[in-house]
Structures are given as C-alpha cells and as structure tokens.
Design a protein around this motif. Structure first.
Motif, PDB file in Angstrom:
ATOM      1  N   TRP A 167     -15.878  -0.480  22.151  1.00 40.05           N
ATOM      2  CA  TRP A 167     -17.061  -0.538  23.029  1.00 40.05           C
ATOM      3  C   TRP A 167     -17.613  -1.963  23.091  1.00 40.05           C
ATOM      4  CZ3 TRP A 167     -20.952   4.110  22.261  1.00 40.05           C
ATOM      5  CH2 TRP A 167     -20.257   5.325  22.356  1.00 40.05           C
ATOM      6  N   ALA A 168     -17.655  -2.573  21.928  1.00 37.42           N
ATOM      7  CA  ALA A 168     -18.194  -3.941  21.865  1.00 37.42           C
ATOM      8  C   ALA A 168     -17.351  -4.867  22.744  1.00 37.42           C
ATOM      9  CB  ALA A 168     -18.207  -4.445  20.423  1.00 37.42           C
TER      10      ALA A 168
ATOM     11  N   GLY B  94     -22.307   0.711  29.349  1.00 37.82           N
ATOM     12  CA  GLY B  94     -23.181   0.078  28.376  1.00 37.82           C
ATOM     13  C   GLY B  94     -23.378  -1.406  28.624  1.00 37.82           C
ATOM     14  N   ILE B  95     -24.380  -1.950  27.958  1.00 35.93           N
ATOM     15  CA  ILE B  95     -24.605  -3.396  27.977  1.00 35.93           C
ATOM     16  C   ILE B  95     -24.825  -3.872  26.548  1.00 35.93           C
ATOM     17  CG2 ILE B  95     -25.615  -3.652  30.282  1.00 35.93           C
ATOM     18  CD1 ILE B  95     -28.385  -3.523  28.931  1.00 35.93           C
ATOM     19  N   ALA B  96     -24.492  -5.142  26.335  1.00 35.17           N
ATOM     20  CA  ALA B  96     -24.737  -5.743  25.031  1.00 35.17           C
ATOM     21  C   ALA B  96     -25.980  -6.608  25.106  1.00 35.17           C
ATOM     22  CB  ALA B  96     -23.538  -6.606  24.632  1.00 35.17           C
TER      23      ALA B  96
ATOM     24  N   ASP C 175     -25.508  -8.276  18.277  1.00 34.91           N
ATOM     25  CA  ASP C 175     -25.991  -7.666  19.525  1.00 34.91           C
ATOM     26  C   ASP C 175     -26.300  -6.184  19.330  1.00 34.91           C
ATOM     27  OD1 ASP C 175     -25.477 -10.119  20.575  1.00 34.91           O
ATOM     28  OD2 ASP C 175     -23.882  -9.470  21.953  1.00 34.91           O
ATOM     29  N   LEU C 176     -27.098  -5.699  20.244  1.00 43.50           N
ATOM     30  CA  LEU C 176     -27.372  -4.263  20.292  1.00 43.50           C
ATOM     31  C   LEU C 176     -26.731  -3.721  21.564  1.00 43.50           C
ATOM     32  CD1 LEU C 176     -29.057  -1.757  19.223  1.00 43.50           C
ATOM     33  CD2 LEU C 176     -30.866  -2.539  20.780  1.00 43.50           C
ATOM     34  N   ILE C 177     -25.844  -2.731  21.400  1.00 38.76           N
ATOM     35  CA  ILE C 177     -25.204  -2.147  22.584  1.00 38.76           C
ATOM     36  C   ILE C 177     -25.999  -0.908  23.000  1.00 38.76           C
ATOM     37  CG2 ILE C 177     -23.058  -1.197  23.536  1.00 38.76           C
ATOM     38  CD1 ILE C 177     -21.577  -2.646  21.238  1.00 38.76           C
TER      39      ILE C 177
ATOM     40  N   THR D 278     -13.033   5.687  29.471  1.00 40.62           N
ATOM     41  CA  THR D 278     -11.793   5.975  28.762  1.00 40.62           C
ATOM     42  C   THR D 278     -11.968   5.855  27.251  1.00 40.62           C
ATOM     43  OG1 THR D 278     -11.156   3.676  29.096  1.00 40.62           O
ATOM     44  CG2 THR D 278     -10.286   5.288  30.673  1.00 40.62           C
ATOM     45  N   LEU D 279     -12.903   5.012  26.831  1.00 39.30           N
ATOM     46  CA  LEU D 279     -13.083   4.796  25.391  1.00 39.30           C
ATOM     47  C   LEU D 279     -13.941   5.876  24.746  1.00 39.30           C
ATOM     48  CD1 LEU D 279     -13.844   0.956  25.493  1.00 39.30           C
ATOM     49  CD2 LEU D 279     -11.656   2.049  24.946  1.00 39.30           C
TER      50      LEU D 279
END
Lengths: 582, 582
Positions: B376-377, B318-320, B386-388, B300-301
């Motif tokens: 997203w974060a 995604g992952i952080a 962090d790196l997403i 949705t984002l």
C-alpha cells in the motif's frame, strides 16, 4: 492556428514564402480560366489568384463554388502582383493558391459588406454581427478601445485607482428613471441599476481612496431621444483634497493627452467662461467655439427707432453669418420658415445683408438707416459680405433660439469641422433652478454640489443667484464632461436640503445613508464624469454615438438583433413574486 | 490643492522644507506639553509634532481637541525625528506643525481603523467606507486595479480589442437564474442581465472582430454559497481561427505574465492533464498541485484478504500524508469524525502509520500484514513517517471524499502556501453529463462546445464517453478560467441539439438567433473566461474574494451598507405595470 499570417500582413518582402491565410470571401472575380478572390479579415484584404494551369483542378473547381462571405482557408505562395494596388497595404502581392478549404459557407448577406453599404439602419441593426464586418463600424469599435486604453493608462499613471462599484444598488424615491431588478431571494424587494456611481464614488473618498476612476456602464429608463441609450458608458472620476482649479487642470491634461495621442492634435490651454458669459455670447451652455458668430446685443441700438416689434422685447440679439450676404431671398425665406417650426418656435428673423460694397439691405430698411445698420454690424462683429440675423423676445428663449440658428448656419457653411477640436470649460453654473411646476428650487447639478464659498451668504438672501462650484467640459458644441466640488460639511448640507424644500426627515430618508458616512470624517472632495460614448464619437469626428457602440439599442430602447426586451415565462414571474398589471 | 505632499512622500531629503499635508488623524499621543499625531492618507502615515514652546498656542490648543478620524490640514516644517521609525517609509522625519485647520470632525468610528481591527465582518460591511480606510482592504482594491491594468495592457498588446457588450439583454427560457429588468417603455416586457457575454462574444467573432476581450460584470440570481456574489467580474475572451493549442498557449502566456509582473514569480510551462487523469490522481477536476499526496489505487492489493468491508467496494484508494505518522489516536479519531460529517458523508477512514522505523501500525492490522501494508505504501508513494489514509466505496463519490481529505490535510500541514503558484490545464472534459432527474444529457460546458473531432463518431454510439474540446485553467486548487472550442458547423450543432433532447423547434426558439448568425459565414472560434474576483484573490494569496471587492454583498445577496434590495414605491410599480404577488 488556421493561418500563418493575417490578411493585412503580407508585403513585398514575403514574396516566395508559402503561407496559410483564413478569412472571408469579400469578392470573387471569375474570368473562366482565372479567378481572383479578395480575402478579408479584421486586419485587411489580400488578393488570391487561381488559374487553370497552375492551380490543382480540385482546388480550382472548389473556388468556383465560393460565394460572398464564405469562410475559407488557403495555402499558397506569395507572388508579386502584375498590377499593384496602391490603395491597400498588401497591394504589392497576391497569393497563388495551391490549397483551399471551405471552413463555412454563407447565405447571401442581407446587405453588402462594403464601406458604403446598401443596408439601411434597421437592417444593419438587425444583423449587427454582419454590420460589424464593415470597416466603418469595425474601425469605430477599435477606436473606442484605443481611447479607453489611453484613458485608463493615463489616469492610472496619475495615481487614480479604478474601483468597480456595484451594479445592483438601491432605488431612491427620486429615482423615477431607475431600472429596477426584482430579487428572487428577497421577495418583494428590488435592486436598482445605477444612473451613475455618484454615491459610491463619494463613499470611496470618505474611505480614503483619494483618486478614483472607473469606465462604467450607467442606466436610465427614460424616454429616448435620438442618440440616447438606456445603457451608456461614463468615465467616472473623483478626487480628495482638491479645489476646482485642480480638477480643471487634471482633466484638461487628460483631454489634451487624448487629443494628442489619439488625434495628433495639440491644443492650447482651454478657455474658461462662466455659464452667464456662455449664455450671453452663444445662447448655450455648451457652445461650439470652432467658429465665431458671437452674439451681439442690439437693445440700445435697435429700440426707439419706430420698429414696434423690437421696442416691446426684452432682448434683441444678432449674429453675423460670415460670407452669407449672398443668400438669395428664397434662401432667407426658407431660413425664416425653418426657425418658425415648432422645434425652434421663433416668431421670425430680421435679416441684414452687409454687402461686399459696404451697403446694407435689410428686412427692416423702413426703420433703420445705413448708420443704424452699420452700428448693428459693429455690435455683431460683421464684415462686408456677411449676413446679420437678428432675433428678439424673452431673453432666455431668444438666446436659445438664436443659438440653434448659429449652429445651423455653421453646419451649412462647413464651419463645424470634425477634425478641428475646440475644448473649453464652462464654470460658475447656477446652484439652483426654480421649478415653476413644484414651486420650489431644484439642484441644477445634484444636492451635494457645493455653492461657491463667496456665494454662501446668497443662500439666505437670494438663492436663485448663488453660483455652484460646478463645471462642464465642452468640446465642439457637446458637453463631454461635467462635475462639481461636493459639500463635505454637514451644516452646509443641511442648509442645502432646506433650500431644496426637504424636511429633516425627508433628507434623512433619501440621503441618510450618505449623510451618515459624512459623520465619520468626510474629506473635501470633487469629481467629474465624462460621457464616454459621446467623447469617443467626437474624437472620431462624428456626431452620432451609435456606431461607436457594438450592440446599440434603438429609440424605443429595443435591441432589434436579439429582440429584447421580451415577455418572460409565467413561471419566472411566479418565482419573482410578480404579476403583470397591464 | 489642500496639500503640497501626500502622507507617504516625505523623506530625509525634505528636511527643513515647509509643507502642507492633509489627511485623517490616525492616533494622537498627548503628553501634556507635547502632542504627537499620526496623520494618514492613502499613501502612508506621517508623524506630526506640536509642543508648548514652539507651536503657536491657538494651534496647540486646537490640536488638543482632535479625535480619531478627524480630517485635518496642517502646515509645518519637516524636521528630523529623534527616534526614527524603520517600519514606515516616512520614519526618518516628522512635521513641526505651525498651522492646523480642522477640515471635518468625526464621530468615534464603530471599529478601529487599524490593520487588525476589532470590527467583525457584519460591522465592517455596514461601514464599508470606513473599512476601506484600513490598509488590508485598501491594498487589496489597489492590487485588483493593478491586475486589471496588466490584463488589459497585455491582451491589448496581443491584438485583443475590448468591446463593451450590452447589460440589458434577453432572458432565455433556460435562464432561470437570470436577473430580469422590467422595461417601462415596453410594457410587460423584460430585459435580463447577462450571466455572461457568451452569445455576444460569439457574434463578435461572426462579425470578424478576431480577438475580443472584456473585463465585465456578470450576474446570477442563485442561492449564494459562501464567497459567491450575485454580481461578479469576468475576464471574457474569444478568438477566431484558432485551435485548442493556440488558446492554451496564449492564455498560459497571459497567466505567466501576471505571475511575473504582479508576483515576481516565474513558472514553468503549465502541466496539462486530462479530466480523467485529474479525477483519478486527485479526485478533483481542479487539483491543487502545490503538493503531492496523489491517489494510490489499492483494489488489487486490498481485496481478497478477508476484509469484507473492502471486498464489496468499487474502489479502494489512499493517500500518503507526509510526516503524519506522528498523529495520535485522538487526532485520527477526530479526523474520522470529520469525514463522517454530512458535508463529506464518508463511512469512515482506514489508516496506516508508516513509522519512521519502517514498521506499520494500522486500523486493519487484523487483515493485512506488513508486506501488504508495504505494498500500500508503495502504491500511495508513502515514505517512513507518513500516515496513509484509505477510503473505499463508489468510485466517483470516494474520490471526491478523499480529495476533501487531501485538501484538509494539506491545509493542516501548511502545504497550501499562498505565495507559491502551481497552475495547470485540465483538458478533455466529458462533452455531456447524464442527468438522472430529467433522464437526458446536459452539456457539461454549454451546447455550443465542440466535441473532440476524433470523438464525433461516439456521438452516435456512446455519447456519454465523448470528450469535449473544453479546458479549465486551475491555479492552487481553484478553477480560475474555463472555455472551449465552439461549434461553428451547423450540421454538428444540430446533432448536438438532438443529443441534448431538443426538438428542432425548441432549438430554434432558444438559440435561433445565434444559429441564424451562423448561417452567414461563421468562422472557427474559441474562447475562455476567467473569474476575475477569484484570480485576483489567489494572486493576492487569499482564499476569500470578499475583500477584493469594494462593496460586496452578503450571503443573502444584500448590500448591508445601503440596505439593498428594498421595497419600491407603489407608484414605481404602477409605472412598470407590475404588481407584487407575495
């Protein structure tokens, strides 16, 4: 959980508690207005009671539909039994049932699930999963587990490490009795199933593992005799930096520990007798010493008295059967017929009754007077009331035959008491056996067995008389364990191979891989292996191993329950790159 | 005994005692007038000392001839060391040698017998008996033994009975990966080696054994991937009258017991998550939960912002990666190349750096502003620094790919700590899997697995969505155990077979024998099996199982030490009534 308690758990103290039980319907007694049900599980039997007045109608009606071996769950209240049953631990109570669920119905079983069943061996094996519900089988499997746990914990405490050796190994050219396993990924190649982990346990010693054991399945594709299985279980052990004395002490201690913890029996230090003595005294390298009847040699007493049959023989030897002077002529004749059967193959049997009044009556009264026979009685350790049985012929054969007679008479007289335990070590086995067919020596134990150091010179001069550092543990007439000191010196090993008729090349081809390992610092080592199926059976007071094995195979190596072995698909053969060649 | 003490035993308290030791020469330091020898056995290392003055000349000279891995026996006196070695338990003392016997010499070993060896994997496997002398291998085998003993004693105390099931069983038509064993006594017929004792343990439950376990070898003739073995060991368990909750509790308790006794680690109650949740959160049905990086779904984002690549996809997720905002462009590019490799097969990777100052920098700055990326974060649980990492595509495939990225990043960041243990249960697996090739359903666990009672109606309407009463025990990203409630109701079983596309006749032919047993009062039962090799390796803090197996096979299923499998004699083939069909 389908239950709050097991069927073996409830006692007087539980009265008035509401409980849930689950199990199998052992028995239904339906008196019309009242129903009793014996509910069974692994732990025991609990009696259920339902009556028209107190039990809900739906429950009562459902109970009327129950048959033997139905699986049910019941709720109810623990009440005191009117007539107590002292034979079972739950006999003080019963369950007044308020709820009943049929978890599964059951067809009528092909034999009764009782301690004494009406099912024959074949039927029991086909429906082994039902046979296992019977106490005598279930208890033996649980007993086996207990013995295995004791063995593992004991050896583990003694610093032995259980190491799993591989099941998919290599067939040796001498491994005619290997089961082989085609490899799909390596076309045209085969693994073999181990007849024992011998090589691997020796390699573990080379690897410094110091004390190894394993309770392990072994495999042998041989013609099965009664009570042999194509797959069988061994307690396999090996140790480093030990001498024969150490091995005997350590595994004697294990055996004593088992007898004590499992059977509550304390035994003295095990007698140790040489192979030669065992053969001379009992005609057998695994003598049952729960009873006497030791052999008495009569050569000097019985020869030269005019009885030609004896004069010509290499050996005349007898035993005193205690209290058997009462044997009738008919019984003795039957015994003579019995020894003449091809299974024993004796020519006959000379008998002497040493009557309670001190007189003698024998089948050879024509040749021997009372003084002669008294001398025989002394030589065989016979007392008044005994029956002396004498055989004659080739020494080895005669001893073997008389040993069979000795065991048979002990059996008949009830001297082989299952709850009595008489272990012993038989030591100093011959290193080699002469094989008439191939006209060469074979290793009696295996080619890695060490000769006794003092007999090493005999390897040059008289190899047949060299003794091995090999030993058997014998319990109640059964070899339950056997092992040897291994050769760890490559020079001695070469000498052995030569004696066994191997060329250097043959020795390399067959044993090169172990020999190679021996180049890198092989320590002195020795080991033993116990036949676990047999050990458990004997500790359980039984001669037959079959009911101590959950799913045994029959004498043709078949599992009749799952119907194996069986043909396989052509497709599967194709993938294995094999064709039948019938 | 060749020794009075082991090489790991002597301490300060033994000083002045005369002792005998035996073992392998680990190291010789020859200073001319003085020689130090490290003597090694399974139990440790003891330093020997010889000097020109105090040591008899013959002994001193003999010591000069010793090489690495020679097997020796020494007599001597325990003395205090001048310079103590705090790194070994015997470091306070040394032995002043008075007598020396060379028990065996040794060729120079093909690699050094040290904790860090110069031998590569192939060489170590070929000379496995030497490799086992090294502490890292020896200790793992001893560790395995300890775990096995704990398992056996624990289960035994819980009333489980270890029953040995047969190794020579029957091949099933679906058993394409069965190893088969030709029977010499039953021409043209074959046994099969068990892929698991599944049928037999269910039969033991039908037989009323109530609680069964076995640590048992199983066999599978499949193409081997790294770290799979054609023979492997299971802890196999089965119980009667239990529900899923009971099984989970009992085997959770076993696992806790092992973690506590073996590792000294106490863990909380194991989380239980459904298969669906595991896939959604971790893209994996055996998630490693020692670290976070849970999936955040961004559909949705991220859709409808003009980035066409995302708009078209089923899933954006995604992952952080904690603290990885520092990754350089070069590192990120390498990571993108890594996910594009055929092993993962992703199209690419969208990245967002959530800088420590709160700003964002991403590969999709053109389409998303800071507010978008902040959302997203939040969705991925990302913090500044962090790196997403974001992937998009077909839902199942994308989750699987992102799971691989998650594990890789955890590995790189050192989050997969070997001495940290995070077990969990994954439950509610799908009952069936749709097989595109055969266009029918397959059982995900096996055809005897029970559906969840509430999902039974789905079997008629929507079988693909029916869940099974099946469960996996996952530890540190590895499935270490799995099992299910079994069907014990023959009506439900028939329905299952129909769903799986079996005709009545096919079901009979393949499973008739177990079905038949089920007619005679099958109780509700359930079980679990643990991969023992894997369990031991993970408890030992390792990913590879190979060094926890004494004699492992390589990736072609070969034992390179004994060179098996191998061709067999024509004579042997002849006797088995087989021909090669290469």
């Amino acid at each position: 959980m389908y239950r709050s308690h097991t069927c073996g758990e409830l006692r007087h103290a539980h009265i008035n508690q509401t409980v849930t039980l689950a199990g199998w319907v052992q028995k239904v007694r339906d008196k019309g207005f009242m129903i009793w049900i014996d509910l069974r599980d692994r732990y025991g039997i609990t009696q259920l009671i339902l009556d028209e007045e107190r039990t809900p109608k739906a429950v009562f009606d459902l109970a009327k539909t129950l048959g033997r071996e139905f699986v049910i769950q019941v709720e109810g209240t623990v009440i005191e039994r009117e007539s107590k049953n002292k034979n079972i631990p739950t006999g003080d109570i019963e369950i007044m049932v308020s709820g009943l669920t049929v978890l599964n119905s059951a067809d009528l079983p092909p034999f009764t699930i009782e301690d004494q069943t009406d099912g024959g061996e074949d039927l029991r094996m086909k429906y082994r999963y039902l046979d296992i519900r019977r106490n005598p089988v279930k208890d033996k499997l649980m007993f086996r587990h207990r013995v295995a746990m004791e063995v593992r914990n004991y050896l583990s405490q003694q610093g032995f490490i259980e190491v799993e050796t591989p099941y998919l190994i290599k067939s040796t050219p001498e491994g005619a009795r290997d089961f082989v396993v085609p490899s799909r990924m390596n076309e045209g190649q085969f693994y073999a199933l181990p007849q024992s982990p011998q090589t691997f346990k020796q390699l573990l010693m080379v690897g410094g593992m110091d004390r190894y054991f394993q309770i392990v399945k072994c495999f042998r594709d041989e013609d099965l005799r009664a009570d042999r299985q194509p797959e069988f279980t061994q307690i396999d052990c090996e140790m480093t930096f030990v001498e024969q004395e150490d091995i005997l002490n350590i595994f004697e201690a294990l055996t004593k520990h088992l007898l004590k913890t499992i059977k509550g029996v304390e035994v003295d230090n095990f007698p140790r007798i040489s192979y030669a003595e065992a053969m001379q005294k009992y005609g057998n390298d695994k003598p049952d010493i729960r009873f006497g009847m030791e052999f008495g040699e009569l050569n000097t007493l019985a020869k030269g008295k005019g009885f030609n049959v004896f004069d010509a023989q290499e050996l005349i030897v007898g035993i005193a059967v205690p209290g058997a002077a009462e044997y009738t002529r008919k019984q003795i004749d039957a015994l003579i017929d019995w020894v003449k059967r091809p299974q024993i193959g004796a020519n006959g049997l000379v008998w002497v009754k040493y009557n309670t009044d001190g007189s003698f009556k024998s089948s050879v009264d024509k040749f021997y007077n009372s003084d002669d026979l008294f001398a025989w009685a002394e030589a065989t350790g016979s007392k008044p009331g005994d029956l002396i049985l004498v055989m004659a012929g080739d020494a080895h054969k005669t001893r073997t035959q008389l040993s069979t007679v000795r065991m048979e008479m002990a059996e008949r007289l009830g001297l082989r008491k299952p709850e009595e335990f008489a272990p012993l070590w038989v030591v100093d086995f011959p290193l080699l056996e002469w094989d008439e067919e191939t006209q060469r020596y074979h290793a009696m134990h295996h080619p890695f067995t060490s000769p006794k150091p003092e007999d090493i010179p005999l390897l040059e001069t008289d190899p047949g008389n060299a003794r091995a550092n090999a030993y058997d543990l014998v319990l109640n007439g059964n070899e339950i364990g056997g092992g040897s000191i291994r050769i760890h010196n490559s020079e001695l090993q070469s000498k052995m191979f030569k004696l066994l008729g191997f060329t250097h090349e043959q020795a390399e081809a067959q044993f090169g891989f172990l020999m190679n390992a021996f180049k890198y610092g092989a320590p002195p080592h020795a080991g033993i292996a116990f036949g676990f199926d047999r050990l458990v059976a004997i500790l359980g007071g039984q001669e037959s191993i079959r009911d101590f094995i959950a799913f045994p195979k029959n004498n043709s190596g078949r599992d009749v329950m799952i119907n194996a072995p069986a043909p396989i698909d052509d497709e599967q053969l194709e993938e294995l790159k094999l064709k039948l060649n019938l």
